[in-house]
Design an enzyme around this catalytic site. Structure first.
Site, PDB file in Angstrom:
ATOM      1  N   CYS A  92     -73.745  90.321   7.874  1.00 19.63           N
ATOM      2  CA  CYS A  92     -72.789  89.890   6.849  1.00 19.63           C
ATOM      3  C   CYS A  92     -71.852  91.008   6.412  1.00 19.63           C
ATOM      4  CB  CYS A  92     -73.528  89.308   5.651  1.00 19.63           C
ATOM      5  SG  CYS A  92     -74.643  90.464   4.823  1.00 19.63           S
TER       6      CYS A  92
ATOM      7  N   GLU B  51     -75.541  85.570  -2.014  1.00 19.27           N
ATOM      8  CA  GLU B  51     -75.170  86.678  -1.138  1.00 19.27           C
ATOM      9  C   GLU B  51     -74.486  86.066   0.081  1.00 19.27           C
ATOM     10  OE1 GLU B  51     -75.284  89.586  -2.111  1.00 19.27           O
ATOM     11  OE2 GLU B  51     -76.702  89.521  -3.761  1.00 19.27           O
TER      12      GLU B  51
END
Length: 480
Positions: free
Chosen positions: A259, A225
């Site tokens: 993110c 991720e």
């Protein structure tokens, strides 16, 4: 010299303890490889109870690590989705663990087929510093739902949170079920090299490459991720105030250290000034002060503050115009507070347009038509998230189908991550693999295909010696 020797001894002891914990978990898995659904639900309920009971301790620890982290942001962006994710998993787990029936081709009858979902074994989870609670709890929830044991490597940038997490999980699980690993870079490297049955890493793309390389030595499957530069597109006819409010929320949360934060905005050229003013108003409303505002989070540490200031200086030196939003005109020098800053006249040679920003800097890139905006995105690495602001349904559909991104919001930012029934993950430089909800259960499960035949053997005609008439009939029926 004495200090160096002591440090090396401590590192050796920590790595030895790491290996010992892994061995204990692997041995425990061999003894009890498939906990039933009731046991998994029991574990998840205990985890939820401990999270709720120790929430203030976790909030205080995260605040300590950041120097100032909004307690409401921790509740909204970490505790709430962690608890909701556990609740969702408990609700659906009995359905997920059931074998799924599959069809058997006519040529292979009589028989049945099914897929059974088995635990992988020992799962490694590497947690970043920006959301140290949620990005530990989300993968852990999925790993436990699938029946695994887990080792969690917390970030060295959040030592207080790591200690609080270790204490919390030790009250719920024995070390051979769930263990928290703390330590610096050497420990992280040793952790990634363990022969896990699956390794999930959340963090930067550059470090992700090292993690994948280390995992490859053991053929350990990985879920990465990562991040990247997530764009927000402003439609030509959307009310700019609507878009600005939602973009400001997505960029202001955790001071942009997210993110999936909007990394830059693609705006119709004629509406750039309007957008700048709308963003200024929305940021000023959300954060009327900065210096002592408990709602505005600091940058995690001096290193990342200097990195962001370096991006800003580089952009200005190369011709960008910066609009810092500091409504009360406070002196914030000497602190780790960085104001929301809009950047105009950006170019591709600026660092801020090359690297993931991970902070409250927001470049605005003008475009002349939608095709140009879509081409701009397509020419760059696939982002982890993409945001589109516009109310025309046909154009929404076009954006959904003609762009590549790990995930997407229409007329919002960030909140797709909190939807437990949606998979989460990137592509290429923004990651690989998916988790959350059922996708998380599947990621941490071995989907074993099983073909079942009973007493009657319908396959006998295909056994040697070949050449019989029945075999020729099979060829004519099925090879066509």
């Amino acid at each position: 010299m004495v200090a160096d020797i002591a440090y090396l001894q401590q590192q050796d002891e920590a790595i030895s303890a790491l290996n010992d914990t892994f061995a204990h978990q692997r041995a425990a898995f061999r003894v009890a490889p498939v906990p039933d659904a009731a046991e998994r639900v029991r574990q998840l309920r205990q985890l939820k109870t401990a999270l709720i009971a120790q929430q203030q301790k976790l909030i205080d620890a995260i605040n300590q690590d950041f120097g100032r982290r909004s307690s409401d942001e921790t509740r909204l962006a970490e505790l709430l989705p962690s608890v909701e994710g556990i609740n969702y998993t408990i609700k659906h787990l009995n359905a997920w663990v059931k074998p799924s029936r599959r069809s058997v081709g006519l040529a292979f009858q009589p028989a049945t087929a099914r897929v059974i979902y088995q635990p992988l074994g020992v799962v490694g989870i590497i947690v970043p510093w920006n959301y140290p609670l949620y990005l530990a709890m989300g993968p852990l929830t999925a790993a436990l739902a699938a029946g695994n044991r887990a080792m969690i490597k917390m970030s060295e940038s959040t030592p207080a949170t790591a200690a609080a997490m270790a204490d919390l999980l030790a009250t719920v699980f024995p070390r051979e079920q769930v263990a928290v690993v703390c330590g610096e870079t050497d420990i992280a490297v040793a952790f990634a090299r363990l022969p896990f049955d699956h390794l999930l890493f959340t963090g930067g793309t550059g470090i992700g490459r090292h993690v994948m390389r280390a995992a490859a030595e053991n053929l350990t499957p990985v879920t990465l991720e990562l991040g990247g530069k997530s764009p927000a597109i402003i439609a030509a006819d959307v009310p700019v105030a609507d878009a600005a409010e939602r973009i400001a929320f997505g960029k202001g949360l955790n001071a942009g250290q997210t993110c999936v934060a909007p990394d830059y905005v693609l705006c119709p050229r004629a509406r750039v000034d309007e957008l700048v003013e709308a963003l200024r108003q929305r940021f000023s409303t959300m954060y009327p002060t900065l210096a002592e505002n408990p709602d505005y989070t600091q940058i995690i540490n001096p290193h990342h503050l200097q990195r962001l200031k370096g991006y800003l200086a580089d952009a200005i030196d190369k011709g960008a115009t910066a609009h810092a939003i500091n409504p009360a005109e406070e002196d914030i020098g000497g602190s780790r507070v960085l104001p929301p800053t809009l950047l105009l006249d950006v170019t591709d040679d600026m660092l801020v347009m090359q690297d993931e920003i991970f902070g409250p800097l927001l470049p605005i890139v003008p475009y002349d038509n939608l095709e140009q905006a879509l081409a701009y995105i397509a020419e760059r690495p696939t982002p982890l998230a993409l945001y589109y602001f516009g109310y025309d349904r046909a154009e929404q559909q076009r954006i959904m189908t003609q762009t590549q991104a790990g995930g997407m919001c229409i007329n919002d930012t960030l909140l797709h991550v909190a939807q437990d029934d949606l998979p989460f993950g990137g592509k290429g430089p923004s990651g690989m693999g998916r988790y959350h909800g059922r996708e998380g259960f599947l990621t941490f499960s071995q989907a074993k295909g099983v073909y079942i035949k009973q007493r009657f053997n319908g396959a006998r005609p295909i056994y040697p010696p070949y050449g019989g008439k029945l075999l020729q009939l099979i060829y004519r029926l099925f090879i066509r």
